[in-house]
Design a protein around this motif. Structure first.
Motif, mmCIF file in Angstrom:
data_model
loop_
_atom_site.group_PDB
_atom_site.id
_atom_site.type_symbol
_atom_site.label_atom_id
_atom_site.label_comp_id
_atom_site.label_asym_id
_atom_site.label_seq_id
_atom_site.Cartn_x
_atom_site.Cartn_y
_atom_site.Cartn_z
ATOM 1 N N LYS A 102 0.856 -1.176 0.000
ATOM 2 C CA LYS A 102 0.000 0.000 0.000
ATOM 3 C C LYS A 102 0.895 1.229 0.000
ATOM 4 C CE LYS A 102 -3.862 2.181 2.432
ATOM 5 N NZ LYS A 102 -4.747 2.114 3.624
ATOM 6 N N THR A 103 0.783 2.051 -1.023
ATOM 7 C CA THR A 103 1.673 3.206 -1.133
ATOM 8 C C THR A 103 1.448 4.176 0.024
ATOM 9 O OG1 THR A 103 0.048 4.296 -2.545
ATOM 10 C CG2 THR A 103 1.815 3.083 -3.639
ATOM 11 N N PHE A 104 2.480 4.933 0.339
ATOM 12 C CA PHE A 104 2.445 5.876 1.454
ATOM 13 C C PHE A 104 1.451 7.005 1.163
ATOM 14 C CE2 PHE A 104 7.012 5.100 3.162
ATOM 15 C CZ PHE A 104 6.642 3.806 3.482
ATOM 16 N N PRO A 105 0.951 7.647 2.223
ATOM 17 C CA PRO A 105 0.117 8.847 2.018
ATOM 18 C C PRO A 105 0.894 9.932 1.278
ATOM 19 C CG PRO A 105 -0.041 8.056 4.283
ATOM 20 C CD PRO A 105 1.055 7.278 3.643
ATOM 21 N N THR A 106 0.174 10.848 0.674
ATOM 22 C CA THR A 106 0.798 11.873 -0.156
ATOM 23 C C THR A 106 1.765 12.739 0.635
ATOM 24 O OG1 THR A 106 -1.147 11.929 -1.578
ATOM 25 C CG2 THR A 106 0.331 13.828 -1.670
ATOM 26 N N LEU A 107 1.398 13.125 1.851
ATOM 27 C CA LEU A 107 2.276 13.972 2.651
ATOM 28 C C LEU A 107 3.600 13.275 2.919
ATOM 29 C CD1 LEU A 107 2.836 16.499 4.319
ATOM 30 C CD2 LEU A 107 1.694 15.386 6.260
ATOM 31 N N LEU A 108 3.554 12.014 3.293
ATOM 32 C CA LEU A 108 4.780 11.272 3.574
ATOM 33 C C LEU A 108 5.610 11.097 2.305
ATOM 34 C CD1 LEU A 108 6.618 9.705 5.430
ATOM 35 C CD2 LEU A 108 5.125 7.700 5.168
ATOM 36 N N MET A 109 4.949 10.819 1.184
ATOM 37 C CA MET A 109 5.690 10.691 -0.063
ATOM 38 C C MET A 109 6.357 12.011 -0.443
ATOM 39 S SD MET A 109 5.753 7.643 -1.312
ATOM 40 C CE MET A 109 6.611 8.274 -2.734
ATOM 41 N N SER A 110 5.641 13.106 -0.253
ATOM 42 C CA SER A 110 6.202 14.417 -0.582
ATOM 43 C C SER A 110 7.423 14.721 0.268
ATOM 44 C CB SER A 110 5.139 15.503 -0.393
ATOM 45 O OG SER A 110 4.011 15.257 -1.193
ATOM 46 N N VAL A 111 7.330 14.440 1.561
ATOM 47 C CA VAL A 111 8.459 14.687 2.457
ATOM 48 C C VAL A 111 9.637 13.778 2.107
ATOM 49 C CG1 VAL A 111 9.238 14.578 4.862
ATOM 50 C CG2 VAL A 111 6.996 15.531 4.319
ATOM 51 N N SER A 112 9.356 12.522 1.783
ATOM 52 C CA SER A 112 10.425 11.576 1.465
ATOM 53 C C SER A 112 11.174 11.985 0.204
ATOM 54 C CB SER A 112 9.839 10.163 1.289
ATOM 55 O OG SER A 112 9.188 9.736 2.463
ATOM 56 N N VAL A 113 10.439 12.289 -0.865
ATOM 57 C CA VAL A 113 11.089 12.661 -2.121
ATOM 58 C C VAL A 113 11.786 14.005 -1.995
ATOM 59 C CG1 VAL A 113 10.702 13.139 -4.560
ATOM 60 C CG2 VAL A 113 9.471 11.272 -3.454
#
Length: 713
Positions: free
Chosen positions: A175-186
């Motif tokens: 299950k892909t990460f939530p958008t906020l977490l993905m944004s912070v990670s990238v």
């Protein structure tokens, strides 16, 4: 108000870049947030570039007053005419909440779900202080053939590994990460990779950056441009904008903020790629994977303070507008070609085995905003045209056939995109032809040639490594990205997604056509890969996630591919740092020269990357004979070096009243390591200058000495 300070400068920059674009986009209520963010910056930048050019061309230079008027007008519009300024949900089609938990095993599932939700945040929280500690403990000595790779402590590598691992796990997890977490990670990945070298350098990296700083400082000091000086004053868009924003922020010297361009452009470009992929795919794995691939494969170091970095971001914004508002059904001849691909036997066999679950979302209808989108693209193209010589034509190579074939509408946009750069280039044709030439030859292999520098070997675990062999890894990363992308295009076609694949594949291939006519000073191969990379990244993401379901094979392939790209990028990006690093003492010495030399003086150096052009007086050095090489004098003297001989050589060149000789420790080291000339000549000459009659040491710091002597006449 001319109030300075770094915090206030950052605030003023944010206000200037946010408000005008925010107002211009206020009525686009259904626009994706990633696109809205970069369009806001693009609209503001285009507006300020137009204003800055108007002031620079007319000499009416009042940047702070104009910026205040623009910001006040934007605020007044927001107050007097409120509208839907805030967009809707960030992820299109995202369902709120998740699947309901059953009574059996509910607590265990909740506990595991909480752990999975918290663990990535903890990983990033651990990586941040490790990265900072790694930067603080990185060696600050002179770099060798392996650049920063041998200077980084273990903590820095662990921090990078944690950030990369988080991003990779985020796109391959069930299950892909939530958008906020993905944004912070990238975003963390971009900052860690693209700001490290700049933070470790005392002054902006890349010796060739300082010419751009000098042009900006010239516009700031004079309030106008002078086309007779050089080609930069004939294409001054970026420099005028930079001088405008720099003065608004309170910095009249571009040297104070140029170092942050590399990180800033990298972040903006990553968001642009994310927004582009989201226009043609609503699968989170695809658009986040493409963004990560773009970040990990962009090894060409084209994000620094330069017109091409600015123009490249504008090019991506232009493509984003076309993909969002101008998509159409291709004309009959192209539609027939698509149909033949769909009806081919191999495509039919694959579709029978793997039916298409996610249909293509390319087919878009014309919108009422189509005319506004066309105007916006033409304005952006005009801003690119006045900022950079090559980017407009690379944009035309990609977009012209798509408009002519109907993938984008209307068709008249194709000749319009070409007419703008041609109209601007024709008045400058004679200058460019006489100074640089129009074509470097229709030789693809000559225009793409690359020879990495020779370096001494290093034996690690029985393997013999050299800087030259590590430089070849850039070729490996480039070829790997291209091969994976082509495989992704093929897989996408086999699954029946013909239209989007043809468009993206063409945009990836089109920049290579530029190599048929121009090497662009040996940099064309870098630009071709850079302009193809966003579309190649989409192909790589399609290779991993075009299937109808997530499988163990795709998880392993994506994880291995992204990890390998991260390792290759780290080596390729940080290994040549010794060639990019500029000593701070050299910059201080060049600033002294800019402030104290006059037009007609002669400056001698070894032609090593000394940042001589750094200030507003840089046009002094562009006249013939104003800068001369000590290496040429050494060859002329044939070993008979003397102060009087150097004076006679200077008088033979121009007979300048004042002559300056730059001696740096870096030049001496270069003489030994790169074998540029006989190593003993520089110390011998400096000894003579120190005791020479009529010679004065006018500047000295820890590593640079400047000597001055008068003409014999």
């Amino acid at each position: 108000m001319d109030i300075g300070g770094a915090p206030l400068a950052a605030f003023k920059l944010m206000v200037c870049l946010a408000l005008p674009g925010w107002v211009l986009l206020s009525r686009l209520s259904s626009v994706d947030r990633a696109a809205r963010l970069v369009w806001t910056l693009t609209a503001s930048a285009a507006l300020y570039t137009t204003l800055a050019l108007a002031m620079a061309w007319t000499g009416f230079w009042y940047p702070r007053q104009v910026a205040a008027a623009v910001v006040l007008a934007a605020v007044g519009f927001i107050v007097l005419k409120p509208g839907p300024y805030l967009p809707g949900t960030f992820v299109r089609g995202a369902a709120r909440g998740g699947p309901a938990l059953t009574a059996t095993g509910g607590r265990g599932l909740q506990r595991r779900s909480r752990i999975r939700a918290v663990l990535p945040w903890l990983t990033l929280a651990v990586a941040a202080p490790l990265w900072v500690f790694g930067l603080a403990t990185t060696g600050h000595g002179r770099l060798g053939d392996f650049g920063l790779l041998s200077e980084f402590p273990l903590a820095w590598y662990i921090a990078v590994g944690l950030v990369v691992g988080t991003c990779v796990y985020a796109v391959v997890a069930r299950k892909t990460f939530p958008t906020l977490l993905m944004s912070v990670s990238v975003s963390s990945l971009v900052v860690v990779l693209y700001s490290t070298a700049g933070l470790l350098a005392e002054v902006p990296r890349f010796p060739w950056t300082y010419k751009h700083i000098a042009v900006t400082n010239f516009i700031t000091a004079t309030g106008n441009v002078d086309p007779s000086i050089d080609i930069y004053n004939r294409w001054p868009g970026f420099f005028a904008l930079s001088a405008y924003l720099g003065e608004v922020m309170g910095y009249r010297n571009a040297l104070d903020y140029a170092a942050w361009a590399e990180t800033g452009f990298a972040l903006v470009d990553a968001v642009l790629v994310l927004a582009i992929v989201r226009t043609i795919s609503n699968r989170a794995r695809i658009y986040w994977t493409a963004t990560i691939v773009f970040t990990l494969a962009n090894w060409v170091n084209q994000n620094y303070y330069a017109p091409q970095s600015y123009s490249y971001s504008l090019y991506l914004a232009m493509c984003l507008i076309a993909l969002t508002f101008l998509r159409g059904v291709p004309f009959k001849w192209m539609a027939g070609f698509e149909m033949r691909i769909r009806r081919s036997r191999i495509v039919q066999r694959v579709k029978q085995r793997h039916p298409v679950i996610m249909p293509s979302i390319w087919e878009r209808r014309g919108t009422p905003r189509q005319l506004l989108a066309c105007v916006a693209i033409l304005i952006i193209q005009a801003v690119i045209v006045v900022s950079h010589q090559l980017t407009p034509y690379l944009a035309v190579l990609g977009l012209f056939p798509l408009f002519m074939s109907g993938y984008f509408r209307p068709r008249w946009m194709a000749p319009a995109l070409l007419a703008i750069p041609l109209a601007y280039f024709i008045p400058n044709l004679a200058y460019v032809k006489g100074k640089y030439g129009l074509f470097s030859g229709f030789n693809l292999f000559a225009n793409t040639g690359y020879r990495p520098p020779r370096t001494d070997p290093l034996v690690v675990g029985g393997w013999v490594l050299t800087g030259q062999s590590l430089a070849h890894l850039a070729v490996v990363l480039t070829l790997a990205t291209g091969v994976l992308a082509v495989a992704g295009f093929v897989r996408r076609l086999l699954h029946g997604h013909v239209r989007t694949t043809l468009v993206v594949a063409w945009l990836a291939f089109a920049p290579a056509l530029g190599l048929l006519a121009q090497s662009y000073g040996g940099e064309a191969r870098f630009r071709v890969f850079l302009f193809a990379l966003p579309w190649l990244s989409i192909g790589v993401a399609w290779l991993f996630w075009s299937g109808p379901v997530r499988t163990g094979r795709t998880v392993i392939g994506a994880s291995a591919g992204l990890a390998a790209m991260a390792m290759l990028f780290t080596v390729v990006h940080f290994q040549p740092e010794a060639d990019y690093r500029v000593p701070r003492d050299d910059v201080v010495a060049s600033q002294w020269l800019d402030a104290n030399t006059k037009a007609g003086d002669i400056v001698f150096d070894t032609k090593y990357f000394f940042p001589l052009l750094v200030g507003s007086n840089y046009p002094h050095y562009l006249k013939w004979g104003s800068v001369s090489s000590l290496v040429d004098y050494f060859r002329e003297a044939d070993g008979n070096i003397s102060v009087e001989g150097l004076r006679a050589y200077a008088d033979h060149l121009r007979g300048a009243e004042n002559n300056y000789v730059i001696i740096t420790d870096e030049q001496k080291l270069q003489a030994v390591e790169k074998k540029r000339f006989e190593a003993e000549y520089l110390p011998e000459l400096e000894g003579m200058l120190e005791n020479g009659v009529g010679v004065e040491n006018v500047f000295s710091n820890d590593t640079v000495r400047i000597y001055k002597f008068k003409s014999a006449g």
